[in-house]
Design a protein around this motif. Structure first.
Motif, PDB file in Angstrom:
ATOM      1  N   LEU A 120      89.092  47.170  57.989  1.00  0.00           N
ATOM      2  CA  LEU A 120      88.092  47.959  57.366  1.00  0.00           C
ATOM      3  C   LEU A 120      86.649  47.312  57.436  1.00  0.00           C
ATOM      4  O   LEU A 120      85.718  47.864  57.119  1.00  0.00           O
ATOM      5  N   GLY A 121      86.759  46.159  57.742  1.00  0.00           N
ATOM      6  CA  GLY A 121      85.549  45.397  58.018  1.00  0.00           C
ATOM      7  C   GLY A 121      84.893  44.555  56.630  1.00  0.00           C
ATOM      8  O   GLY A 121      83.665  44.129  56.905  1.00  0.00           O
ATOM      9  N   TYR A 122      85.669  44.752  55.724  1.00  0.00           N
ATOM     10  CA  TYR A 122      84.957  44.090  54.627  1.00  0.00           C
ATOM     11  C   TYR A 122      85.057  42.616  54.693  1.00  0.00           C
ATOM     12  O   TYR A 122      86.078  42.200  55.241  1.00  0.00           O
ATOM     13  N   LYS A 123      84.072  41.758  54.056  1.00  0.00           N
ATOM     14  CA  LYS A 123      84.055  40.222  53.938  1.00  0.00           C
ATOM     15  C   LYS A 123      83.949  39.795  52.515  1.00  0.00           C
ATOM     16  O   LYS A 123      83.444  40.645  51.691  1.00  0.00           O
ATOM     17  N   ASN A 124      84.344  38.476  52.257  1.00  0.00           N
ATOM     18  CA  ASN A 124      84.002  38.032  51.253  1.00  0.00           C
ATOM     19  C   ASN A 124      82.353  37.907  50.961  1.00  0.00           C
ATOM     20  O   ASN A 124      81.615  37.864  51.584  1.00  0.00           O
ATOM     21  N   GLY A 125      82.001  38.474  49.676  1.00  0.00           N
ATOM     22  CA  GLY A 125      80.829  38.750  49.374  1.00  0.00           C
ATOM     23  C   GLY A 125      80.419  40.176  49.045  1.00  0.00           C
ATOM     24  O   GLY A 125      79.346  40.329  48.411  1.00  0.00           O
ATOM     25  N   ASP A 126      81.433  40.890  49.539  1.00  0.00           N
ATOM     26  CA  ASP A 126      80.866  42.372  49.692  1.00  0.00           C
ATOM     27  C   ASP A 126      80.914  42.891  48.363  1.00  0.00           C
ATOM     28  O   ASP A 126      80.239  43.838  47.917  1.00  0.00           O
ATOM     29  N   LEU A 127      81.801  42.641  47.445  1.00  0.00           N
ATOM     30  CA  LEU A 127      82.182  42.925  46.173  1.00  0.00           C
ATOM     31  C   LEU A 127      82.069  41.802  45.153  1.00  0.00           C
ATOM     32  O   LEU A 127      83.347  41.338  44.616  1.00  0.00           O
ATOM     33  N   PRO A 128      81.068  41.368  44.817  1.00  0.00           N
ATOM     34  CA  PRO A 128      81.239  40.001  43.906  1.00  0.00           C
ATOM     35  C   PRO A 128      81.507  39.916  42.598  1.00  0.00           C
ATOM     36  O   PRO A 128      82.400  39.130  42.330  1.00  0.00           O
ATOM     37  N   VAL A 129      81.637  41.336  41.993  1.00  0.00           N
ATOM     38  CA  VAL A 129      82.124  41.138  40.568  1.00  0.00           C
ATOM     39  C   VAL A 129      83.632  41.179  40.758  1.00  0.00           C
ATOM     40  O   VAL A 129      84.523  40.524  40.170  1.00  0.00           O
ATOM     41  N   THR A 130      84.285  42.174  41.550  1.00  0.00           N
ATOM     42  CA  THR A 130      85.612  42.129  42.018  1.00  0.00           C
ATOM     43  C   THR A 130      86.230  40.828  42.387  1.00  0.00           C
ATOM     44  O   THR A 130      87.200  40.471  41.914  1.00  0.00           O
ATOM     45  N   GLU A 131      85.370  40.056  43.078  1.00  0.00           N
ATOM     46  CA  GLU A 131      85.810  38.850  43.809  1.00  0.00           C
ATOM     47  C   GLU A 131      85.808  37.679  42.583  1.00  0.00           C
ATOM     48  O   GLU A 131      86.864  37.062  42.410  1.00  0.00           O
ATOM     49  N   ASN A 132      84.947  37.780  42.054  1.00  0.00           N
ATOM     50  CA  ASN A 132      84.899  36.799  40.744  1.00  0.00           C
ATOM     51  C   ASN A 132      85.924  36.911  39.916  1.00  0.00           C
ATOM     52  O   ASN A 132      86.516  36.151  39.246  1.00  0.00           O
ATOM     53  N   LEU A 133      86.131  38.318  39.327  1.00  0.00           N
ATOM     54  CA  LEU A 133      87.187  38.518  38.607  1.00  0.00           C
ATOM     55  C   LEU A 133      88.558  38.194  38.977  1.00  0.00           C
ATOM     56  O   LEU A 133      89.180  37.652  38.351  1.00  0.00           O
ATOM     57  N   GLY A 134      88.637  38.446  40.193  1.00  0.00           N
ATOM     58  CA  GLY A 134      90.143  37.942  40.776  1.00  0.00           C
ATOM     59  C   GLY A 134      90.117  36.140  40.774  1.00  0.00           C
ATOM     60  O   GLY A 134      91.221  35.913  40.831  1.00  0.00           O
ATOM     61  N   SER A 135      89.051  35.584  40.760  1.00  0.00           N
ATOM     62  CA  SER A 135      89.302  34.071  40.603  1.00  0.00           C
ATOM     63  C   SER A 135      89.398  33.660  39.003  1.00  0.00           C
ATOM     64  O   SER A 135      89.643  32.581  38.770  1.00  0.00           O
ATOM     65  N   ILE A 136      89.074  34.604  38.063  1.00  0.00           N
ATOM     66  CA  ILE A 136      89.043  34.136  36.892  1.00  0.00           C
ATOM     67  C   ILE A 136      89.950  34.848  35.842  1.00  0.00           C
ATOM     68  O   ILE A 136      90.106  34.509  34.658  1.00  0.00           O
ATOM     69  N   PHE A 137      90.629  36.035  36.329  1.00  0.00           N
ATOM     70  CA  PHE A 137      91.732  36.771  35.518  1.00  0.00           C
ATOM     71  C   PHE A 137      92.590  36.009  35.221  1.00  0.00           C
ATOM     72  O   PHE A 137      93.382  35.277  35.957  1.00  0.00           O
TER      73      PHE A 137
END
Ligand SMILES: Cc1ncc(COP(=O)(O)O)c(C=O)c1O
Length: 365
Positions: free
Chosen positions: A321-338
């Motif tokens: 789909l072509g997404y990369k780290n940094g495209d969805l910053p809130v989602t990515e951050n939550l994934g690391s602190i949930f």
């Protein structure tokens, strides 16, 4: 020791009723669909403030058949979130459509409605919000956009049985609401199960045909169908358990209130409190150094979980789909602190205190 979930404690409460219900199905030999499933469909539709419920073999099938019922396929785009269980995205891809991810709101952790309009293209057909952890997404705003732009809504309510926003039940906002009855869910079967609810008789009919090999009539396969029917035993078990669901939900909500209170002096973020009926399938906190904290809790005998550590757009299955780290910053951050704390109706106040004490010690190192 504090378990993350204790299904045996729940079974102990309802053992006689469940055993009788299961034996009833065995005696009747209505193993697939049948009277118990039909009765459960009626009960669950009413529970969801919907006219129809189509009982299925999983929540994934509910999402899949919902998309098929709305004629979504190759060339179509479905706006959804990446902070979800992978099934949300898998279902979109099963029909050949393209998931388009928008980020989530950093306070509610559900779809950020402010980002939807910019994601709409001429190919967009559906918005698929996820009621993550048991909180209804921002459905007022999402429904308004869908109406204005002529889009359908399929709700992924797999984690949100009985959740409410403005007195309206999860699953009843969009064209179709999809539920999972995976055993650990707030309403869990004794095996796999799921359902789709709708107010549209035609969509309900189409999903009934799709779940049963595309048959309108025995041996007449009018459309490509699937084997997605609910087992009789699951219908019977779910019917018993639905009668307890509100009591269990109130227990979850009371546990969440106690967690909120006890966590107030700890350096972590508790779920946002609102007037909506959050049903706390999951009670997650946000905590720095999550992996270290989780390990320390585990060493102290407190089981926790993460929902979800790797967002869907960064999963191997969806790199095309072509997404990369940094495209969805809130989602990515939550994934690391949930960090999901123990949450189930039978959890005791002492177990909650023990969990919070353990968390305090773990955070303070
Ligand atoms: C948000 C979400 N969507 C979809 C599903 C899929 O449901 P099932 O496991 O019943 O196929 C789940 C359940 O795990 C879920 O949590």
């Amino acid at each position: 020791m504090v378990p993350f979930l204790d299904l045996k404690a729940q079974y102990a409460e309802i053992k006689d009723e469940v055993n009788a219900a299961v034996m009833g199905v065995i005696e009747s030999c209505q193993f697939v669909l049948g009277d118990e499933v039909k009765a459960f469909e009626d009960d669950f539709a009413a529970y969801c403030q919907s006219d129809h419920c189509v009982a299925l073999n999983s929540g994934t099938s509910a999402l899949h058949l919902a998309l098929l019922a709305l004629n979504i396929g190759p060339g179509d785009e479905v706006i959804t979130v990446s902070s979800t269980f992978i099934a949300t995205v898998a279902a979109i891809r099963y029909v050949g459509a393209t998931p388009v991810f928008v980020d989530v709101d950093k306070a509610s952790w559900t779809m950020d409605a402010n980002l939807i309009e910019a994601a709409i293209t001429p190919k967009t057909k559906v918005i698929m919000p996820v009621h993550l952890h048991g909180r209804v997404a921002d459905m007022g705003a999402i429904c308004a956009i869908a109406e204005k732009r002529g889009l359908q809504i399929i709700e992924d309510a797999a984690q949100a049985h009985g959740a409410q926003h403005n007195e309206k039940r999860a699953g009843s906002f969009g064209a179709i609401g999809c539920f999972s009855y995976y055993p650990g869910k707030n309403l869990g079967a004794y095996g796999e199960g799921g359902a789709a609810v709708t107010n549209d008789a035609k969509l309900a009919h189409k999903m009934r045909v799709l779940r049963d090999w595309g048959q309108e009539e025995k041996h007449h396969h009018a459309i490509q169908g699937y084997n997605a029917r609910m087992d009789g035993i699951q219908g019977a078990v779910l019917r018993v358990k639905l009668r307890y669901l509100d009591k269990w939900t109130e227990a979850r909500r009371a546990h969440a209130t106690l967690y909120d209170e006890l966590l107030s002096d700890i350096d972590c973020t508790a779920p946002l409190a609102t007037n909506d009926r959050h049903v706390y399938h999951i009670y997650s906190v946000l905590v720095d150094e999550r992996d270290r904290v989780q390990k320390a809790l585990g060493d102290a005998g407190i089981s926790t979980n993460i929902h979800y550590p790797i967002p869907a757009h960064l999963q191997g299955a969806h790199t095309d789909l072509g997404y990369k780290n940094g495209d969805l910053p809130v989602t990515e951050n939550l994934g690391s602190i949930f960090l999901s704390l123990p949450m189930f109706p039978e959890l005791s106040d002492d177990q909650i205190s023990e969990t919070v004490d353990g968390l305090r010690k773990a955070i303070n190192g």
